[in-house]
Design a protein around this motif. Sequence first.
Motif, PDB file in Angstrom:
ATOM      1  N   VAL A  70      46.243  21.614  36.280  1.00  0.00           N
ATOM      2  CA  VAL A  70      45.866  22.677  37.138  1.00  0.00           C
ATOM      3  C   VAL A  70      44.865  23.573  36.834  1.00  0.00           C
ATOM      4  O   VAL A  70      44.780  24.020  35.527  1.00  0.00           O
ATOM      5  CB  VAL A  70      47.080  23.756  37.508  1.00  0.00           C
ATOM      6  N   ARG A  71      43.620  23.649  37.606  1.00  0.00           N
ATOM      7  CA  ARG A  71      42.672  24.277  37.363  1.00  0.00           C
ATOM      8  C   ARG A  71      42.518  25.865  37.586  1.00  0.00           C
ATOM      9  O   ARG A  71      42.805  26.345  38.680  1.00  0.00           O
ATOM     10  CB  ARG A  71      41.215  23.587  38.189  1.00  0.00           C
ATOM     11  N   GLY A  72      42.213  26.459  36.531  1.00  0.00           N
ATOM     12  CA  GLY A  72      42.072  28.021  36.352  1.00  0.00           C
ATOM     13  C   GLY A  72      43.116  28.672  37.208  1.00  0.00           C
ATOM     14  O   GLY A  72      44.415  28.329  37.372  1.00  0.00           O
ATOM     15  N   ALA A  73      42.691  29.847  37.626  1.00  0.00           N
ATOM     16  CA  ALA A  73      43.564  30.753  38.299  1.00  0.00           C
ATOM     17  C   ALA A  73      43.468  30.498  39.974  1.00  0.00           C
ATOM     18  O   ALA A  73      42.329  30.344  40.376  1.00  0.00           O
ATOM     19  CB  ALA A  73      43.052  32.113  38.229  1.00  0.00           C
ATOM     20  N   VAL A  74      44.378  29.961  40.564  1.00  0.00           N
ATOM     21  CA  VAL A  74      44.464  29.535  41.972  1.00  0.00           C
ATOM     22  C   VAL A  74      44.198  30.843  42.717  1.00  0.00           C
ATOM     23  O   VAL A  74      44.806  31.791  42.611  1.00  0.00           O
ATOM     24  CB  VAL A  74      45.567  28.845  42.332  1.00  0.00           C
ATOM     25  N   ARG A  75      43.310  30.528  43.505  1.00  0.00           N
ATOM     26  CA  ARG A  75      43.015  31.873  44.358  1.00  0.00           C
ATOM     27  C   ARG A  75      44.098  32.209  45.480  1.00  0.00           C
ATOM     28  O   ARG A  75      45.001  31.315  45.798  1.00  0.00           O
ATOM     29  CB  ARG A  75      41.653  31.517  45.512  1.00  0.00           C
ATOM     30  N   ALA A  76      44.052  33.548  45.663  1.00  0.00           N
ATOM     31  CA  ALA A  76      45.210  34.118  46.521  1.00  0.00           C
ATOM     32  C   ALA A  76      44.451  35.018  47.616  1.00  0.00           C
ATOM     33  O   ALA A  76      43.492  35.826  47.072  1.00  0.00           O
ATOM     34  CB  ALA A  76      46.369  34.646  45.810  1.00  0.00           C
ATOM     35  N   PRO A  77      45.026  35.217  48.826  1.00  0.00           N
ATOM     36  CA  PRO A  77      46.039  34.489  49.169  1.00  0.00           C
ATOM     37  C   PRO A  77      45.879  33.064  49.514  1.00  0.00           C
ATOM     38  O   PRO A  77      44.544  32.526  49.657  1.00  0.00           O
ATOM     39  CB  PRO A  77      46.493  35.245  50.530  1.00  0.00           C
ATOM     40  N   LEU A  78      46.647  32.135  49.706  1.00  0.00           N
ATOM     41  CA  LEU A  78      46.405  30.761  50.058  1.00  0.00           C
ATOM     42  C   LEU A  78      45.888  30.572  51.376  1.00  0.00           C
ATOM     43  O   LEU A  78      46.465  30.950  52.462  1.00  0.00           O
ATOM     44  CB  LEU A  78      47.698  29.888  49.859  1.00  0.00           C
ATOM     45  N   PRO A  79      44.582  30.005  51.413  1.00  0.00           N
ATOM     46  CA  PRO A  79      44.134  29.477  52.886  1.00  0.00           C
ATOM     47  C   PRO A  79      45.014  28.379  53.156  1.00  0.00           C
ATOM     48  O   PRO A  79      45.649  27.578  52.615  1.00  0.00           O
ATOM     49  CB  PRO A  79      42.696  29.303  52.483  1.00  0.00           C
ATOM     50  N   LEU A 185      32.179  43.177  52.669  1.00  0.00           N
ATOM     51  CA  LEU A 185      32.679  43.632  54.059  1.00  0.00           C
ATOM     52  C   LEU A 185      34.231  43.209  54.051  1.00  0.00           C
ATOM     53  O   LEU A 185      34.873  43.768  55.004  1.00  0.00           O
ATOM     54  CB  LEU A 185      31.926  42.879  55.292  1.00  0.00           C
ATOM     55  N   THR A 186      34.605  42.189  53.487  1.00  0.00           N
ATOM     56  CA  THR A 186      36.106  41.683  53.673  1.00  0.00           C
ATOM     57  C   THR A 186      37.071  41.593  52.430  1.00  0.00           C
ATOM     58  O   THR A 186      36.161  41.816  51.212  1.00  0.00           O
ATOM     59  CB  THR A 186      35.977  40.222  54.324  1.00  0.00           C
ATOM     60  N   ARG A 187      38.191  41.636  52.515  1.00  0.00           N
ATOM     61  CA  ARG A 187      39.286  41.411  51.379  1.00  0.00           C
ATOM     62  C   ARG A 187      39.871  40.099  51.966  1.00  0.00           C
ATOM     63  O   ARG A 187      40.040  39.921  53.097  1.00  0.00           O
ATOM     64  CB  ARG A 187      40.075  42.516  51.250  1.00  0.00           C
ATOM     65  N   PRO A 188      40.658  39.419  51.196  1.00  0.00           N
ATOM     66  CA  PRO A 188      41.441  38.201  51.574  1.00  0.00           C
ATOM     67  C   PRO A 188      42.569  38.647  52.510  1.00  0.00           C
ATOM     68  O   PRO A 188      43.313  39.541  52.295  1.00  0.00           O
ATOM     69  CB  PRO A 188      42.117  37.937  50.119  1.00  0.00           C
ATOM     70  N   GLY A 189      42.763  37.649  53.588  1.00  0.00           N
ATOM     71  CA  GLY A 189      43.580  38.078  54.791  1.00  0.00           C
ATOM     72  C   GLY A 189      42.917  38.639  55.722  1.00  0.00           C
ATOM     73  O   GLY A 189      43.418  38.470  57.038  1.00  0.00           O
ATOM     74  N   ASP A 190      41.619  39.154  55.769  1.00  0.00           N
ATOM     75  CA  ASP A 190      40.947  39.769  56.930  1.00  0.00           C
ATOM     76  C   ASP A 190      40.627  38.783  57.883  1.00  0.00           C
ATOM     77  O   ASP A 190      40.509  37.506  57.404  1.00  0.00           O
ATOM     78  CB  ASP A 190      39.710  40.345  56.370  1.00  0.00           C
ATOM     79  N   ILE A 191      40.523  39.066  59.121  1.00  0.00           N
ATOM     80  CA  ILE A 191      39.911  38.160  60.173  1.00  0.00           C
ATOM     81  C   ILE A 191      38.566  38.408  60.368  1.00  0.00           C
ATOM     82  O   ILE A 191      37.960  39.267  60.567  1.00  0.00           O
ATOM     83  CB  ILE A 191      40.802  38.500  61.695  1.00  0.00           C
ATOM     84  N   GLY A 210      39.938  33.228  51.180  1.00  0.00           N
ATOM     85  CA  GLY A 210      40.960  33.625  51.722  1.00  0.00           C
ATOM     86  C   GLY A 210      41.216  34.475  53.117  1.00  0.00           C
ATOM     87  O   GLY A 210      41.890  35.135  53.386  1.00  0.00           O
ATOM     88  N   LEU A 211      39.994  34.342  53.940  1.00  0.00           N
ATOM     89  CA  LEU A 211      39.776  34.749  55.209  1.00  0.00           C
ATOM     90  C   LEU A 211      40.256  33.856  56.213  1.00  0.00           C
ATOM     91  O   LEU A 211      40.597  32.778  56.153  1.00  0.00           O
ATOM     92  CB  LEU A 211      38.412  35.181  55.363  1.00  0.00           C
ATOM     93  N   LYS A 212      40.719  34.826  57.365  1.00  0.00           N
ATOM     94  CA  LYS A 212      41.064  34.029  58.532  1.00  0.00           C
ATOM     95  C   LYS A 212      40.285  33.943  59.536  1.00  0.00           C
ATOM     96  O   LYS A 212      39.799  34.810  60.212  1.00  0.00           O
ATOM     97  CB  LYS A 212      42.615  34.891  59.307  1.00  0.00           C
ATOM     98  N   PRO A 213      39.738  32.656  60.012  1.00  0.00           N
ATOM     99  CA  PRO A 213      38.733  32.661  61.092  1.00  0.00           C
ATOM    100  C   PRO A 213      39.293  32.755  62.514  1.00  0.00           C
ATOM    101  O   PRO A 213      40.525  32.206  62.654  1.00  0.00           O
ATOM    102  CB  PRO A 213      38.088  31.211  60.670  1.00  0.00           C
ATOM    103  N   LEU A 214      38.705  33.256  63.351  1.00  0.00           N
ATOM    104  CA  LEU A 214      39.070  33.548  64.599  1.00  0.00           C
ATOM    105  C   LEU A 214      37.976  32.966  65.584  1.00  0.00           C
ATOM    106  O   LEU A 214      37.023  33.428  65.884  1.00  0.00           O
ATOM    107  CB  LEU A 214      39.374  34.907  64.991  1.00  0.00           C
TER     108      LEU A 214
END
Length: 357
Positions: A70-79, A185-191, A210-214
């Motif tokens: 496993v490579r490094g720290a896995v990004r969160a949240p999971l895309p 401008l964003t944080r993980p989980g933002d749209i 970790g962003l949510k595309p709309l």
Amino acid sequence: MSERPTRYRRLAEDLARALHEGRYPPGSQLPSVRQLCNEYGASLATVTHALHELEDAGLIEARARRGHFVRGAVRAPLPPTGQALELEGRRKRLIELATTRPDSLSLSHLALPAALLPLAALQRHLQQALAADRSLLAIGSVYGSDALRQALAHRMLRAGCAVDAEDIIVTHGEGEALELSLRLLTRPGDIVALPEPASPRTLELVASLGLKPLPIPAPQDGGFSVPALAFALQHHDVRCCVVDPSFDSVRGSRMPDAAREQFAALLREHRLPLIECELMGELQRSGERPRPVKAWDDDDRVLYCASLACVTGAGFSVGWVASRRHRLQLRAARAVHGELLSPLTDAALARFLADRG
């Protein structure tokens, strides 16, 4: 078509989910290929292909004669893992098309023929800058020299954008400008609202953060459908928009000036930030250069990201982001996270932009 791609893709998604849930901590070794075959009831080819997908997505690495780790720290949240793997596959197909079609020109990769580029002028300005100051080879710049930022501000003014040189942060290409802006401008989980279809580079960056595309429907003339975006804003908590209004790399379409003005008015009404990426605006062949949405940005909610690569070629892929509201945060972020810029390239481009010839 066989079912193998579906099976290995499903297995890759299951393994990626296990990584993000902590079943396999960063740095730990995955079970052997044969153990995975037994655990998931899959063939050797299916497991091997799934592991290759996770390697391509940057989640694991193969070590010779030792296995997969496993490579490094896995990004969160999971895309969405399926989305990330689908984007990886799409990117590979686009690169293959771009490198195997001699009758086509890939603007996405800016593989412009040398005959279309001002190489002689760039060489002259490089030599002049180096002759004037050899120390340019030994130093670095954080966010661009005064001379280059003044030249870029003057260039933006000709396009209808009243931007001060102090509002400009020079970057390694437009891609870094976009990433700095999204991180600000964003944080993980933002749209994040994107035109449909959006460029693979933008989609990959959004997924990696970790962003949510709309997806917002895009009319044939490019950009956003302003009514569709207005409807989406009533039903979703959109953090920001990203759009390339001038000859975007997916369809090459140009958003009309009237639509840009309406778009800017909608942003003001909802106090919504826009990241305007304009890589191809300089490619207008007749008439005036398209005015960026930034030209109608009365309350400074547009972060304008651009590059000179379509003028100079990818070898001089210098970009910038312009924003008065966020300039101090962007400078700080570039100082902490960005690699130093080449003062020689900086000086040559400042001379090049000032040279009317």
